[in-house]
Design an enzyme around this catalytic site. Sequence first.
Site: not given
Lengths: 574, 160
Positions: A280, A283, A300, A320, A359, A362, A367, A504
Amino acid sequence: MDMVNITIDGKQVRVPKTATVLEAAKAVGIKIPSLCYHPELRPEGACRVCVVEVAGARGLVASCVYPVSEGMEVRTTTQQVREARKMVVELLLANHPQDCLSCQRNLNCELQTIASDLGIRKIRFDGEKKQCSIDAENPSLVRDQNKCILCGRCIKVCSDVQGMNVYSFANRGFSTTVVPAFNQGLHQVACTYCGQCATVCPTGAIVEKDDTQAVWEALSDPNKHVVVQTAPAVRVALGETLGMAPGSVVTGKMVAALRKLGFDKVFDTDFTADLTILEEGSELIDRLQNGGKLPMITSCSPGWINFVELVYPDLLEHLSTAKSPQQMFGALVKTYYAEKAGIDPAQIVSVSIMPCTAKKAEAVREEMRSSGYQDVDYVLTTRELGRMIKEAGIEFANLPVEEYDAPLGISTGAGVIFGATGGVMEAALRTVAEILSGKELDSIDFNDVRGMDGVREAKILIGDLTVKVAIVNTLSCARKLLEKIRSGEADYHFVEVMACPGGCLGGGGQPIPTYSETRQQRAKAIYECDYTSTIRKSHQNPAVKELYDTWLGKPLGDKSHHLLHTHYKQQNRK
Amino acid sequence: MCDCCGGNHEKKFVQLEAILKKYQGMKGALIPVLQEAQDAYGYLSKEVIEHIGEHLDIPVSQIYGVVTFYSQFHLNPRGRNIIRVCQGTACHVRGGKAILEAVQKQLNIKAGQTTPDLRFTLETVACIGACGLAPVMMVNDDTHGRLTQELIPEILTKYS
Ligand code: SF4
Ligand code: SF4
Ligand code: SF4
Ligand code: FES
């Protein structure tokens, strides 16, 4: 502040004029029993467990919504008050499914606690039970309206803190429920799966989807190689589910417990947090130098990603492309690690322990199969791991302190602070500043980006470039930020967003209860983990270096692109 | 203009647009808008509610809450004939429940539902003030009293 004088149970006190009776009592150490009240949410005054006598008032008053006034006389424990409270709770229990023993919230349920505190030994009424169907159509959360006590907390956390307005009271009288529009399931409406509603629900009406059974099965299958990764914020919270004080750092005991449960390798998501910083960070540097889309925003937090895909699909390019640490980890376990260890990736079961319910969703995104398999097979919340440790009869407090396995268990202090709001930003700055300036930083503590406020801004001088950054937590604050970006008002280069309050460490999968003090204590513990780390910058992680040198090539290279980056697309639930 | 349903939405929502325009910028517009929209369309569909939510900037979940709180609002199309079977105390004592069951059986729907051909909507009421005639039901504005299960099929044939 304007103050008033009141008397509570014969005690003279001076309290702010704006206080409620319940707050005033709390300030002088008198605890009034309550149920629907939550210190961080607008009071609903729904349950009337908190009733007290106020001289001159007609009938008993609900102290959580009743304002103080000069000369007020309050009595909190009279016979009449105690009987009224009992009656309220008995009536709730009369309509409540009596299945505590097999309920996910057994022994951590506010309804149970109040029934116990008030000494209810018999339910004198036999009420009709609700017959609502269970909403379990999404990967993250399960809703059972039959256990709902109509406290309204989920409605408020979702609208006031997260700005998503998923729930509302519907119907009336006995049929009243708390549901998404048109009584749809969470998978049909614009829900981010952040799980904040589950952490404030006093009962088992909203809980995480329990995936422990599948993990037990994998652990007892001799043909499976089961590896686990643990997210940064879990180590400072897990102890709470096992009777320890908030803010206890239990990293080494957690590793020992995971080995005892039978995991073949115990790894650390902090490793891929470091890796995230390299990808990241590179990037960001690329976008800064080559005119890419700015501000670049971190990616994230899957609750946050869902939010942008649901509500601001026109701004997806700001995100990102780096996958979250959990998903980078999953992609590497079934490729890099499998190769290195000589294990068939088809035999690997990859489990992650996360402070987060989003999560779970996710991990099952289409993907997230870059290894050719589902990269992360099962996601357990901190609460679920706590339950597994209990189920195995492990005496957690007496466990020795053990170390993570190499190489995917090697990490830095920069990786661990990912668990706190501002941590990804700080970790990125430590690395980006050194790469851009080519010099070692004098101080790596970026105190300006720490804290708990919903939106924080800072300007950081890197070489001759002033980098403008912002750090945001909660989705209601994220909405404000995105409105500013949409209108062109925001001139940041880099923004960190976390969906949950405090990041988190206040995630939807963390131990219940979580209050603002709890979040502070967990944050303190996270920064302690960082200070005591020998290496505190992601680009100095030796295992990450080796990964690039021997296998991955360079950040943003071909292999990285394939395994560690992703794309986003609009979601059409509303 | 919102983007909730592509091209033909203009036409579909002309009436609703006019109603929304009338109340534009007014406080407390939700209830009157819902009432007029229901008058215009017969019931409040999901699309209509979503459209109203978008224009008044009120979350759809909250509008759903309001619509389900007041019995005057309907989320589903209503039948041409509304049957209300009384379940008040007097009717209950005299077999109101059996009457309800008979109607349900005859129409093959449950209380609160509408027949697929939109001929009947079946509802229950707490008391319609005709206790002397118990058990009672109303079809539209007609009161039918001293009912027995056997009378139901014939009464219903009168309404098309
Ligand atoms: S929600 Fe609480 S009171 Fe209800 S069944 Fe579960 S543990 Fe028991
Ligand atoms: S998971 Fe988050 S977005 Fe979804 S209903 Fe709960 S609080 Fe709202
Ligand atoms: S679902 Fe839970 S938080 Fe929401 S109203 Fe019911 S009991 Fe309260
Ligand atoms: S705690 Fe005050 S009304 Fe519920």
